[in-house]
Design a protein around this motif. Sequence first.
Motif, PDB file in Angstrom:
ATOM      1  N   ALA A  32      -3.308 -11.053  12.190  1.00 43.51           N
ATOM      2  CA  ALA A  32      -2.376  -9.945  11.982  1.00 43.51           C
ATOM      3  C   ALA A  32      -3.201  -8.671  11.844  1.00 43.51           C
ATOM      4  CB  ALA A  32      -1.535 -10.172  10.736  1.00 43.51           C
ATOM      5  N   VAL A  33      -2.800  -7.634  12.569  1.00 41.08           N
ATOM      6  CA  VAL A  33      -3.479  -6.338  12.509  1.00 41.08           C
ATOM      7  C   VAL A  33      -2.438  -5.278  12.184  1.00 41.08           C
ATOM      8  CG1 VAL A  33      -4.840  -4.637  13.775  1.00 41.08           C
ATOM      9  CG2 VAL A  33      -5.176  -7.072  14.228  1.00 41.08           C
ATOM     10  N   ALA A  34      -2.674  -4.517  11.122  1.00 43.06           N
ATOM     11  CA  ALA A  34      -1.761  -3.429  10.737  1.00 43.06           C
ATOM     12  C   ALA A  34      -2.148  -2.178  11.517  1.00 43.06           C
ATOM     13  CB  ALA A  34      -1.843  -3.187   9.234  1.00 43.06           C
ATOM     14  N   GLN A  35      -1.266  -1.705  12.365  1.00 43.11           N
ATOM     15  CA  GLN A  35      -1.494  -0.489  13.151  1.00 43.11           C
ATOM     16  C   GLN A  35      -1.066   0.697  12.289  1.00 43.11           C
ATOM     17  OE1 GLN A  35      -2.959  -0.713  16.135  1.00 43.11           O
ATOM     18  NE2 GLN A  35      -2.897  -2.941  16.089  1.00 43.11           N
ATOM     19  N   MET A  36      -2.068   1.421  11.775  1.00 47.02           N
ATOM     20  CA  MET A  36      -1.794   2.494  10.827  1.00 47.02           C
ATOM     21  C   MET A  36      -1.442   3.818  11.502  1.00 47.02           C
ATOM     22  SD  MET A  36      -1.939   0.820   8.131  1.00 47.02           S
ATOM     23  CE  MET A  36      -1.729   2.109   6.930  1.00 47.02           C
ATOM     24  N   GLY A  37      -1.796   3.994  12.743  1.00 51.51           N
ATOM     25  CA  GLY A  37      -1.554   5.267  13.409  1.00 51.51           C
ATOM     26  C   GLY A  37      -2.664   6.247  13.075  1.00 51.51           C
ATOM     27  N   GLY A  38      -2.795   7.247  13.886  1.00 47.66           N
ATOM     28  CA  GLY A  38      -3.877   8.203  13.678  1.00 47.66           C
ATOM     29  C   GLY A  38      -5.132   7.762  14.396  1.00 47.66           C
ATOM     30  N   PHE A  39      -5.878   8.719  14.886  1.00 47.93           N
ATOM     31  CA  PHE A  39      -7.042   8.440  15.726  1.00 47.93           C
ATOM     32  C   PHE A  39      -8.167   7.732  14.974  1.00 47.93           C
ATOM     33  CE2 PHE A  39     -11.055   9.945  17.716  1.00 47.93           C
ATOM     34  CZ  PHE A  39     -10.915   9.253  18.911  1.00 47.93           C
ATOM     35  N   MET A  68       3.291 -10.701  19.086  1.00 56.38           N
ATOM     36  CA  MET A  68       4.548 -10.061  18.688  1.00 56.38           C
ATOM     37  C   MET A  68       4.265  -8.946  17.702  1.00 56.38           C
ATOM     38  SD  MET A  68       6.173 -12.877  16.051  1.00 56.38           S
ATOM     39  CE  MET A  68       5.670 -14.343  16.907  1.00 56.38           C
ATOM     40  N   SER A  69       5.199  -8.020  17.605  1.00 57.17           N
ATOM     41  CA  SER A  69       5.129  -6.934  16.634  1.00 57.17           C
ATOM     42  C   SER A  69       6.126  -7.209  15.526  1.00 57.17           C
ATOM     43  CB  SER A  69       5.448  -5.597  17.305  1.00 57.17           C
ATOM     44  OG  SER A  69       4.442  -5.284  18.234  1.00 57.17           O
ATOM     45  N   GLY A  86       0.826  -1.195   0.000  1.00 62.69           N
ATOM     46  CA  GLY A  86       0.000   0.000   0.000  1.00 62.69           C
ATOM     47  C   GLY A  86       0.860   1.243   0.000  1.00 62.69           C
ATOM     48  N   GLN A  87       0.228   2.384  -0.193  1.00 58.72           N
ATOM     49  CA  GLN A  87       0.979   3.636  -0.244  1.00 58.72           C
ATOM     50  C   GLN A  87       1.503   4.026   1.130  1.00 58.72           C
ATOM     51  OE1 GLN A  87      -1.710   6.399  -2.084  1.00 58.72           O
ATOM     52  NE2 GLN A  87      -1.101   5.791  -4.141  1.00 58.72           N
ATOM     53  N   LYS A  88       0.662   3.930   2.140  1.00 54.90           N
ATOM     54  CA  LYS A  88       1.072   4.311   3.483  1.00 54.90           C
ATOM     55  C   LYS A  88       1.413   3.054   4.275  1.00 54.90           C
ATOM     56  CE  LYS A  88      -0.358   6.721   7.617  1.00 54.90           C
ATOM     57  NZ  LYS A  88      -1.464   7.262   8.391  1.00 54.90           N
ATOM     58  N   SER A  89       2.624   3.004   4.799  1.00 54.36           N
ATOM     59  CA  SER A  89       3.055   1.841   5.570  1.00 54.36           C
ATOM     60  C   SER A  89       2.520   1.902   6.992  1.00 54.36           C
ATOM     61  CB  SER A  89       4.586   1.776   5.631  1.00 54.36           C
ATOM     62  OG  SER A  89       5.111   1.583   4.349  1.00 54.36           O
ATOM     63  N   PRO A  90       2.177   0.735   7.572  1.00 51.87           N
ATOM     64  CA  PRO A  90       1.713   0.726   8.955  1.00 51.87           C
ATOM     65  C   PRO A  90       2.863   1.001   9.914  1.00 51.87           C
ATOM     66  CG  PRO A  90       1.875  -1.514   8.115  1.00 51.87           C
ATOM     67  CD  PRO A  90       2.163  -0.596   6.975  1.00 51.87           C
ATOM     68  N   GLN A  91       2.522   1.508  11.108  1.00 49.50           N
ATOM     69  CA  GLN A  91       3.540   1.721  12.137  1.00 49.50           C
ATOM     70  C   GLN A  91       4.133   0.386  12.564  1.00 49.50           C
ATOM     71  OE1 GLN A  91       1.412   3.886  15.157  1.00 49.50           O
ATOM     72  NE2 GLN A  91       1.951   5.844  14.259  1.00 49.50           N
ATOM     73  N   GLU A  92       3.272  -0.624  12.695  1.00 51.72           N
ATOM     74  CA  GLU A  92       3.703  -1.982  13.011  1.00 51.72           C
ATOM     75  C   GLU A  92       2.575  -2.934  12.633  1.00 51.72           C
ATOM     76  OE1 GLU A  92       4.383  -2.380  17.215  1.00 51.72           O
ATOM     77  OE2 GLU A  92       2.264  -2.379  17.671  1.00 51.72           O
ATOM     78  N   ILE A  93       2.922  -4.204  12.562  1.00 49.14           N
ATOM     79  CA  ILE A  93       1.931  -5.250  12.352  1.00 49.14           C
ATOM     80  C   ILE A  93       1.944  -6.108  13.602  1.00 49.14           C
ATOM     81  CG2 ILE A  93       1.230  -7.208  10.940  1.00 49.14           C
ATOM     82  CD1 ILE A  93       2.710  -5.826   8.581  1.00 49.14           C
ATOM     83  N   HIS A  94       0.790  -6.195  14.242  1.00 48.37           N
ATOM     84  CA  HIS A  94       0.661  -6.937  15.494  1.00 48.37           C
ATOM     85  C   HIS A  94       0.128  -8.335  15.179  1.00 48.37           C
ATOM     86  CE1 HIS A  94       0.348  -7.248  19.833  1.00 48.37           C
ATOM     87  NE2 HIS A  94      -0.800  -7.872  19.644  1.00 48.37           N
ATOM     88  N   LEU A  95       0.874  -9.379  15.582  1.00 49.62           N
ATOM     89  CA  LEU A  95       0.512 -10.758  15.299  1.00 49.62           C
ATOM     90  C   LEU A  95       0.114 -11.461  16.593  1.00 49.62           C
ATOM     91  CD1 LEU A  95       0.910 -12.802  12.719  1.00 49.62           C
ATOM     92  CD2 LEU A  95       2.646 -13.733  14.226  1.00 49.62           C
ATOM     93  N   THR A  96      -0.989 -12.212  16.556  1.00 39.73           N
ATOM     94  CA  THR A  96      -1.454 -12.967  17.715  1.00 39.73           C
ATOM     95  C   THR A  96      -1.724 -14.407  17.302  1.00 39.73           C
ATOM     96  OG1 THR A  96      -2.542 -10.995  18.611  1.00 39.73           O
ATOM     97  CG2 THR A  96      -3.216 -13.110  19.525  1.00 39.73           C
ATOM     98  N   ILE A  97      -1.241 -15.347  18.114  1.00 41.45           N
ATOM     99  CA  ILE A  97      -1.508 -16.767  17.923  1.00 41.45           C
ATOM    100  C   ILE A  97      -2.378 -17.206  19.097  1.00 41.45           C
ATOM    101  CG2 ILE A  97      -0.500 -19.075  17.759  1.00 41.45           C
ATOM    102  CD1 ILE A  97       2.072 -17.603  16.696  1.00 41.45           C
ATOM    103  N   ALA A  98      -3.530 -17.818  18.779  1.00 47.37           N
ATOM    104  CA  ALA A  98      -4.491 -18.141  19.836  1.00 47.37           C
ATOM    105  C   ALA A  98      -5.343 -19.340  19.447  1.00 47.37           C
ATOM    106  CB  ALA A  98      -5.395 -16.935  20.099  1.00 47.37           C
ATOM    107  N   TRP A  99      -6.070 -19.858  20.422  1.00 45.86           N
ATOM    108  CA  TRP A  99      -7.113 -20.843  20.155  1.00 45.86           C
ATOM    109  C   TRP A  99      -8.375 -20.395  20.868  1.00 45.86           C
ATOM    110  CZ3 TRP A  99      -9.371 -23.152  24.319  1.00 45.86           C
ATOM    111  CH2 TRP A  99      -8.620 -23.282  25.481  1.00 45.86           C
ATOM    112  N   ARG A 100      -9.511 -20.878  20.378  1.00 45.06           N
ATOM    113  CA  ARG A 100     -10.803 -20.519  20.973  1.00 45.06           C
ATOM    114  C   ARG A 100     -11.786 -21.650  20.748  1.00 45.06           C
ATOM    115  NH1 ARG A 100     -14.034 -18.871  16.567  1.00 45.06           N
ATOM    116  NH2 ARG A 100     -12.769 -18.350  14.751  1.00 45.06           N
ATOM    117  N   THR A 101     -12.850 -21.633  21.547  1.00 46.26           N
ATOM    118  CA  THR A 101     -13.913 -22.611  21.353  1.00 46.26           C
ATOM    119  C   THR A 101     -15.151 -21.913  20.837  1.00 46.26           C
ATOM    120  OG1 THR A 101     -14.711 -22.390  23.635  1.00 46.26           O
ATOM    121  CG2 THR A 101     -13.069 -24.116  23.202  1.00 46.26           C
ATOM    122  N   GLU A 102     -15.971 -22.659  20.123  1.00 48.54           N
ATOM    123  CA  GLU A 102     -17.273 -22.199  19.642  1.00 48.54           C
ATOM    124  C   GLU A 102     -18.268 -23.307  19.918  1.00 48.54           C
ATOM    125  OE1 GLU A 102     -17.190 -21.520  15.442  1.00 48.54           O
ATOM    126  OE2 GLU A 102     -16.317 -19.529  15.642  1.00 48.54           O
TER     127      GLU A 102
END
Length: 110
Positions: free
Chosen positions: A87-94, A54-55, A25-41
Amino acid sequence: MLSLRLQQTELTAGEWLSGTVSWMGQKSPQEIHLTIAWRTEGRGTVDTAKLHEMSLASGDNFRYRILPTGPYSYDGQLIRVIWEVSAVAQMGGFLSKSPKEVKVFRVVPR
């Protein structure tokens, strides 16, 4: 655009989960936050566990050992156990949107 790639989608308990995150993309994220998890449904109490966070920067590889102490993947009629990497891209800005991508993988017994 955020991209999350896993090298494998089925692991034996004790193996390493590995993959890559990238951003295009044109604007790079401040960081990419990665989470490894399990859940039940399903019926009963919903349970979740975040195993690792991790970041990362775009293009970074990640690697995490799935210990045999967690539950195995299960897809029954009453309950499911789902393992996932998000993975969540933290773009910055409110008011900035934080693009997210989730990949599901299976953990099976040895």
